[in-house]
Scaffold this motif. Structure first.
Motif, mmCIF file in Angstrom:
data_model
loop_
_atom_site.group_PDB
_atom_site.id
_atom_site.type_symbol
_atom_site.label_atom_id
_atom_site.label_comp_id
_atom_site.label_asym_id
_atom_site.label_seq_id
_atom_site.Cartn_x
_atom_site.Cartn_y
_atom_site.Cartn_z
ATOM 1 N N GLY A 1 0.816 -1.212 0.000
ATOM 2 C CA GLY A 1 0.000 0.000 0.000
ATOM 3 C C GLY A 1 0.846 1.257 0.000
ATOM 4 N N LEU A 2 1.883 1.273 0.837
ATOM 5 C CA LEU A 2 2.776 2.438 0.881
ATOM 6 C C LEU A 2 3.537 2.602 -0.433
ATOM 7 C CD1 LEU A 2 4.215 2.167 4.506
ATOM 8 C CD2 LEU A 2 2.656 3.915 3.617
ATOM 9 N N THR A 3 3.938 1.498 -1.005
ATOM 10 C CA THR A 3 4.657 1.556 -2.286
ATOM 11 C C THR A 3 3.758 2.144 -3.368
ATOM 12 O OG1 THR A 3 6.032 -0.338 -1.666
ATOM 13 C CG2 THR A 3 5.895 0.186 -4.011
ATOM 14 N N ALA A 4 2.492 1.755 -3.371
ATOM 15 C CA ALA A 4 1.552 2.297 -4.359
ATOM 16 C C ALA A 4 1.365 3.796 -4.158
ATOM 17 C CB ALA A 4 0.215 1.570 -4.252
ATOM 18 N N LEU A 5 1.249 4.225 -2.898
ATOM 19 C CA LEU A 5 1.126 5.659 -2.624
ATOM 20 C C LEU A 5 2.381 6.416 -3.051
ATOM 21 C CD1 LEU A 5 -0.545 5.467 0.906
ATOM 22 C CD2 LEU A 5 -1.614 6.258 -1.222
ATOM 23 N N ALA A 6 3.534 5.818 -2.814
ATOM 24 C CA ALA A 6 4.796 6.453 -3.195
ATOM 25 C C ALA A 6 4.885 6.592 -4.711
ATOM 26 C CB ALA A 6 5.973 5.634 -2.671
ATOM 27 N N ARG A 7 4.564 5.522 -5.419
ATOM 28 C CA ARG A 7 4.626 5.561 -6.892
ATOM 29 C C ARG A 7 3.662 6.595 -7.457
ATOM 30 N NH1 ARG A 7 4.845 -0.874 -7.927
ATOM 31 N NH2 ARG A 7 7.058 -1.149 -7.478
ATOM 32 N N ALA A 8 2.494 6.730 -6.831
ATOM 33 C CA ALA A 8 1.517 7.707 -7.313
ATOM 34 C C ALA A 8 2.065 9.129 -7.221
ATOM 35 C CB ALA A 8 0.227 7.598 -6.500
ATOM 36 N N GLN A 9 3.013 9.344 -6.329
ATOM 37 C CA GLN A 9 3.645 10.659 -6.195
ATOM 38 C C GLN A 9 5.004 10.708 -6.893
ATOM 39 O OE1 GLN A 9 3.679 12.331 -2.259
ATOM 40 N NE2 GLN A 9 1.608 11.616 -1.818
ATOM 41 N N TYR B 1 9.216 8.430 0.141
ATOM 42 C CA TYR B 1 7.836 8.692 0.542
ATOM 43 C C TYR B 1 7.689 8.615 2.063
ATOM 44 C CZ TYR B 1 2.800 8.154 1.057
ATOM 45 O OH TYR B 1 1.500 8.313 1.444
#
Length: 84
Positions: free
Chosen positions: A14-22, A29
């Motif tokens: 989940g954190l990786t997905a949020l990081a990639r989105a930014q 992140y």
């Protein structure tokens, strides 16, 4: 300072997905989130009155309900036993 985090795989994903989105790597992140949280307004401690009110509420919840009292039960004669 170095901090090591052990994350559950689903949390990491989940954190990786949020990081990639930014457009960030996970490490960048997480560092960004920690910086933002670290500069947030400090949490105020509860005032003495608030602490007392919470303690009273907890005390009251710990007692069982006895239901309603009749008007007769609330008469002074029934509440106070005078020493004679």
């Amino acid at each position: 300072m170095t901090v090591k985090l052990e994350l559950h795989p689903e949390v990491e994903a989940g954190l990786t997905a949020l990081a990639r989105a930014q457009g960030l790597f996970l490490q960048a992140y997480v560092e960004k989130m920690v910086r933002q949280r670290g500069t947030a307004a400090p949490v105020r401690s509860a005032s003495g009155a608030t602490v007392k009110a919470r303690a009273f509420a907890a005390w009251a919840r710990a007692h069982r309900s006895v239901g309603s009292l009749s008007d007769d039960a609330l008469r002074r004669d029934n509440l106070v036993r005078d020493v004679r």
